[in-house]
Structure formats: structure tokens, C-alpha cells
Design an enzyme around this catalytic site. Sequence first.
Site, short mmCIF file in Angstrom:
data_model
loop_
_atom_site.label_atom_id
_atom_site.label_comp_id
_atom_site.label_asym_id
_atom_site.label_seq_id
_atom_site.Cartn_x
_atom_site.Cartn_y
_atom_site.Cartn_z
N GLU A 121 21.26 -32.07 12.79
CA GLU A 121 20.19 -32.89 13.35
C GLU A 121 19.04 -32.00 13.80
OE1 GLU A 121 21.75 -36.94 14.76
OE2 GLU A 121 21.86 -35.58 16.45
N GLY B 189 14.58 -39.23 16.89
CA GLY B 189 13.81 -40.21 17.65
C GLY B 189 12.32 -40.14 17.42
N LYS C 42 23.30 -43.93 22.43
CA LYS C 42 22.64 -43.26 23.55
C LYS C 42 22.76 -44.13 24.81
CE LYS C 42 19.91 -40.90 20.14
NZ LYS C 42 18.70 -40.19 19.79
N HIS D 182 25.10 -32.85 21.44
CA HIS D 182 23.88 -33.53 20.98
C HIS D 182 22.66 -32.85 21.62
CE1 HIS D 182 20.76 -36.53 20.46
NE2 HIS D 182 21.49 -36.99 19.46
N SER E 167 16.19 -39.84 12.71
CA SER E 167 15.30 -40.89 12.19
C SER E 167 15.76 -41.50 10.88
CB SER E 167 13.86 -40.33 12.07
OG SER E 167 13.33 -40.01 13.35
N GLU F 252 20.02 -33.92 22.91
CA GLU F 252 19.55 -34.49 24.19
C GLU F 252 20.44 -34.02 25.33
OE1 GLU F 252 19.54 -38.56 22.90
OE2 GLU F 252 17.79 -38.19 21.64
N ASN G 59 25.00 -43.66 17.17
CA ASN G 59 24.91 -43.09 18.51
C ASN G 59 23.98 -43.99 19.33
OD1 ASN G 59 24.48 -41.57 20.80
ND2 ASN G 59 23.32 -39.94 19.77
P1 PGA Z 1 17.56 -41.18 15.79
O1 PGA Z 1 18.67 -40.38 16.60
O2 PGA Z 1 18.25 -41.81 14.60
O3 PGA Z 1 17.04 -42.22 16.76
O4 PGA Z 1 16.52 -40.20 15.38
C1 PGA Z 1 19.64 -39.63 15.92
C2 PGA Z 1 20.55 -38.98 16.92
O5 PGA Z 1 20.10 -38.66 18.02
O6 PGA Z 1 21.74 -38.78 16.64
#
Ligand code: PGA
Length: 254
Positions: A167, A173, A11, A95, A212, A97, A9
Amino acid sequence: MGRPLVAGNWKMNPVSIREAVSLATAVRNGTRGVDAAEIAVAPPFVALAAVREALAESHVALAAQDVHEEERGAFTGGISAVMLRELVALVIVGHSEVRRDQALSEARVNARLRRVLGAGLRPILCLGEDLETRRSGGANAFVAAQVRADFEGVSADQARATVIAYEPIWAIGTGVPATGADARDTIAGIRTQLRALYGEAADAVRVLYGGSVTAENVAEFAGQPGIEGALVGGASLRADEFSRIVQAFAGARR
Ligand code: PGA
């Protein structure tokens, strides 16, 4: 259990179409010959067409990061599932976010999931608890309720095409992943809820872990029974690291 899926992903990265194409090309080259894992990348909308061309005839599938719940109309900035059908095979839905930035209700996540399935695309449905819920011991009940709400009106046949990414919000993140054991146990709870809804069809739903994941910690997840891949954010922007994550899942299933 099917092949694991490892999806990147990206982003809101990278900031040019040229860089997106070169990252996709590096992922394709870095994972050449890996067939024990399914691989996907999710670039920003504006790069989808160019990346699609760069990945044509390759083993790397293309995913979109978001989708609107309506099919067409006066929804400025919206991108619908039928539009995405021309470009991608997979669509990330809900997601955390996006849930945060668009103040999404569970009902809208459900509507998006149904649109994606209705368009014949495969959703990667994201769900997971926040830190307070984890600390209070309510994570399993929380994600089970999300599964019930998000799959409302989804048939068993449609459910089979769905991928879930567990998640936990506090792990995204932050550099602080869940432990492999916690991820495995929460995913087992998701599976139990799916079986209650769909019986045997539930076993076709692939459940990934996200939050992460890096090349350094991937073994913690790839080795867990029931974790069928990963949704990778930050580490997916480095082609060599993403390729190592793919290889860890591919190797764990051989
Ligand atoms: P990250 O993001 O690996 O940077 O923690 C995972 C995600 O948002 O799918």
C-alpha cells in the site's frame, strides 16, 4: 498461485454496531456464490463480536484492524493477538495510518507480526513507500528493507501464512491509485526479497495491492500477474461496490 483475497478495511466506520452488522450482511449477500476469491471484512474492534455472529457459517472471513505487540498487561486500550483469536481469522498489521498515529517503528511492526503468527492467526502485513521515496526512485529498495525488517525472526512455515498488502502511502484514501504496472513491479520486488529470505516458501505468501481501489479501476489490478487481491478502504463501505471488486478478482482468475 492461490485464490485471490479481497479484504475490506472499514477503518473507523461505520459508527454503530447495527450499521456494521448490516454492512457485513450486505457484503455476505452481495458475494454469495463467489468462491474463486477469498473475502474478508475488517470492522472496528467494538463491532467484531456482532459481525462475527452475522457472518457465522458464511464465506466471508473476519479480520481485525490492529493488534498490540504484547500479550497482556498494563497497556490501556491495547488488544492482543490471543484476545483476537476468539473472534477473527485475520489481523491487519502495520497499516500506514496506525504506523503514523502510533509512531510505530519497524521493530514494533515485526513484534506484532510475530504475535499474530504465534497466536495462529493470519496477518495482513501492510507496507509501502511515501511519495518522496516514490519520486526519488527509491520505492523498491524501501519496501525490500521493510520486508527484511518485518520478517525478522519469522520462520518459513510462519511466512507461508502471511498476506502482504503493498500500500503506497500516497495512494491511500487519496483517489490516486498506483498504476497497475507500478503495483505489479513493486510487488515483484517484494516477491524477490521474500524468495531471498524463504526460498520456495515465499511463493505461498499472498501479496495484495491497496490504495484507492474502486470498482472502476479494479480491472487495472485484477488483470496483473502477481497481484493476488486487494485491501480496500473507502470503497469497502459500499457493499455493492465492494462486491464488484471481489467479483473482478474472482473473474480474473477463472
Ligand atoms: P483506500 O484505503 O482504499 O480508501 O485508499 C486502503 C487502505 O487503507 O487499506
